[in-house]
Design a protein around this motif. Structure first.
Motif, PDB file in Angstrom:
ATOM      1  N   TYR A  41      51.998  38.946  41.460  1.00  0.00           N
ATOM      2  CA  TYR A  41      51.622  40.310  41.573  1.00  0.00           C
ATOM      3  C   TYR A  41      52.635  41.414  42.205  1.00  0.00           C
ATOM      4  O   TYR A  41      53.300  40.928  43.005  1.00  0.00           O
ATOM      5  N   ILE A  79      39.351  40.665  33.757  1.00  0.00           N
ATOM      6  CA  ILE A  79      39.485  40.384  34.919  1.00  0.00           C
ATOM      7  C   ILE A  79      39.372  38.895  35.733  1.00  0.00           C
ATOM      8  O   ILE A  79      38.723  38.089  35.378  1.00  0.00           O
ATOM      9  N   THR A  80      40.330  38.950  36.704  1.00  0.00           N
ATOM     10  CA  THR A  80      40.353  37.625  37.409  1.00  0.00           C
ATOM     11  C   THR A  80      39.977  37.943  38.725  1.00  0.00           C
ATOM     12  O   THR A  80      40.578  38.790  39.113  1.00  0.00           O
ATOM     13  N   VAL A  81      39.106  37.268  39.279  1.00  0.00           N
ATOM     14  CA  VAL A  81      38.805  37.375  40.706  1.00  0.00           C
ATOM     15  C   VAL A  81      39.233  35.974  41.411  1.00  0.00           C
ATOM     16  O   VAL A  81      38.682  34.989  41.203  1.00  0.00           O
ATOM     17  N   LYS A  82      39.934  35.935  42.329  1.00  0.00           N
ATOM     18  CA  LYS A  82      40.441  35.018  43.224  1.00  0.00           C
ATOM     19  C   LYS A  82      39.943  35.175  44.516  1.00  0.00           C
ATOM     20  O   LYS A  82      39.908  36.250  45.149  1.00  0.00           O
ATOM     21  N   ALA A 124      46.616  44.292  41.749  1.00  0.00           N
ATOM     22  CA  ALA A 124      45.397  43.936  42.072  1.00  0.00           C
ATOM     23  C   ALA A 124      45.031  44.605  43.162  1.00  0.00           C
ATOM     24  O   ALA A 124      45.681  45.285  43.941  1.00  0.00           O
ATOM     25  N   ASP A 161      42.429  42.893  38.717  1.00  0.00           N
ATOM     26  CA  ASP A 161      42.270  41.721  39.385  1.00  0.00           C
ATOM     27  C   ASP A 161      41.609  42.044  40.830  1.00  0.00           C
ATOM     28  O   ASP A 161      42.369  42.931  41.420  1.00  0.00           O
ATOM     29  N   LYS A 197      48.574  43.947  34.293  1.00  0.00           N
ATOM     30  CA  LYS A 197      48.163  42.492  35.153  1.00  0.00           C
ATOM     31  C   LYS A 197      48.952  42.428  36.325  1.00  0.00           C
ATOM     32  O   LYS A 197      48.562  41.348  36.879  1.00  0.00           O
ATOM     33  N   THR A 239      31.879  37.885  42.286  1.00  0.00           N
ATOM     34  CA  THR A 239      32.554  37.525  40.677  1.00  0.00           C
ATOM     35  C   THR A 239      31.554  38.448  39.693  1.00  0.00           C
ATOM     36  O   THR A 239      31.810  39.148  39.059  1.00  0.00           O
TER      37      THR A 239
END
Ligand code: GDP
Ligand code: MN
Length: 359
Positions: free
Chosen positions: A165, A96-99, A29, A59, A26, A77
């Motif tokens: 990250y 998964i994180t999408v920022k 990214a 991510d 994690k 997303t």
């Protein structure tokens, strides 16, 4: 993360055996700078990427100098999660994180607060843009392209959405990945910069870049003879070679370092990003050459298309193992099997060892 989910992941993603492995996973990214109108071409590149990586749970950190449309945010997303196959989708949703990051105006465009940035009058800068546009220089008249190049060179990694990250892989709308690969698992220990394609820069975009580089002095100047050979024109000048940064895997610790920051500031204080039209690729390349050792740089031999340029592994075994859908072709000699860049495990190979023919 609940134990049962972790157990499932551990069986599916073989490189993740412990929770510490998951934490490490994690720390990487996919980083994308993009405009709202590029939604469709970005989705195509994301879909293609997710079909090429062994575990598609990265991510995604997506940035813009203008606010993203709610529609863009929603579609991207959902698209990232839903592009997973039915088996992996249930983990994708959890992993998964999408920022979406908005870039501050004063970081994106230093000319907005020009008095803090340069004493060169705005009229002089603007007339340079006009001249360069008239000369036919690519993006010669564009302010936003210059902002973009400066941001990619010396700012993206400090955006708060990338806090925590360690490595990013850069992606752009419209690119295609033509072989299977893993941008992070494949890195050798200690590697800080990985690339796949290198090109020759348009000289008219960087008239004073190399002389600016030569005025950057430090004690171990030119300690990197081997890396310097990549950019050496034979008499100590710049041969215009650069890593093509629209694909790069980069150590954020490295670019956040004082050394890298100082190096970039040396260039930035001349306002060369605006007086000329410096691309982020030659800037990054000079930083790699100046600040890294050759064993900290890696060539990822994958198939990659950013129109109009493409790279494809020259070696048939590699293309087979990676399930590539590209075929390298040397039009001049009418043969298959030529790679554009040659690196072995420890770094660059010599020119005369490079050609590899098959079939
Ligand atoms: P080229 O490949 O050098 O022709 O330049 P691109 O148009 O591909 O731009 C490089 C990257 O920066 C792409 O990911 C673009 O989406 C992004 N980009 C370029 N200009 C802007 C801009 O003004 N705003 C934003 N948000 N992204 C930009
Ligand atoms: Mn591009």
């Amino acid at each position: 993360l609940p134990d049962d989910l972790f157990d499932e992941i551990r069986h599916e993603i073989l490189s993740i055996k412990t929770r510490a492995d998951l934490t490490k996973f994690k720390q990487n990214a996919i980083y994308i700078l993009v405009r709202n109108y590029e939604l469709d071409s970005l989705c195509k590149s994301i879909l293609n990427f997710l079909s090429r990586v062994p575990h598609p749970y990265f991510d995604f950190i997506i940035m813009n100098d203008k606010p993203f449309d709610p529609f863009f945010i929603n579609q991207i997303t959902k698209f990232i999660i839903n592009s997973n196959n039915p088996t992996t989708k249930k983990w994708a949703e959890r992993l998964i994180t999408v920022k979406f990051g908005l870039i501050k105006a004063e970081i994106w465009d230093p000319l907005e607060h020009k008095e803090d940035y340069t004493t060169i009058p705005m009229s002089v800068i603007e007339s340079r843009w006009e001249q360069q546009e008239e000369q036919g220089i690519l993006y010669g008249g564009s302010r936003s392209y210059r902002n973009m190049c400066r941001f990619q060179s010396m700012n993206f990694y400090n955006h708060p959405s990338l806090d925590g990250y360690k490595y990013t892989m850069r992606m752009e709308p419209g690119v295609e990945y033509l072989c299977n690969f893993d941008p992070f698992e494949e890195l050798r220990d200690g590697v800080k910069y990985a690339f796949t394609l290198s090109l020759v820069e348009y000289p008219e975009t960087i008239p004073s870049l190399f002389t600016t580089y030569l005025t950057y002095k430090r004690d171990e100047y030119y300690r990197n003879r081997e890396l310097f050979e990549f950019i050496n024109d034979g008499i100590g000048g710049y041969n215009l070679c650069h890593f093509w940064t629209n694909f790069e895997v980069i150590s954020l610790d490295w670019v956040r370092s004082e050394e890298y920051t100082r190096f970039m500031e040396h260039f930035d204080k001349t306002a060369g990003f605006y007086m000329e039209r410096w691309g982020d690729a030659p800037l990054r390349t000079l930083a790699v050459v100046e600040l890294l050792r050759i064993d900290e740089v890696q060539w990822l031999d994958i198939g990659y298309l950013h129109p109009p340029f493409v790279s494809c592994p020259g070696d048939l075994k590699t293309r087979t193992e990676r399930q590539c859908t590209c075929e390298p072709y040397d039009f001049e000699n009418d043969i298959l099997g030529i790679s554009l860049v040659y690196m072995n495990e420890d770094g660059f190979e010599k020119d005369d060892e490079e050609e590899e023919e098959e079939e």
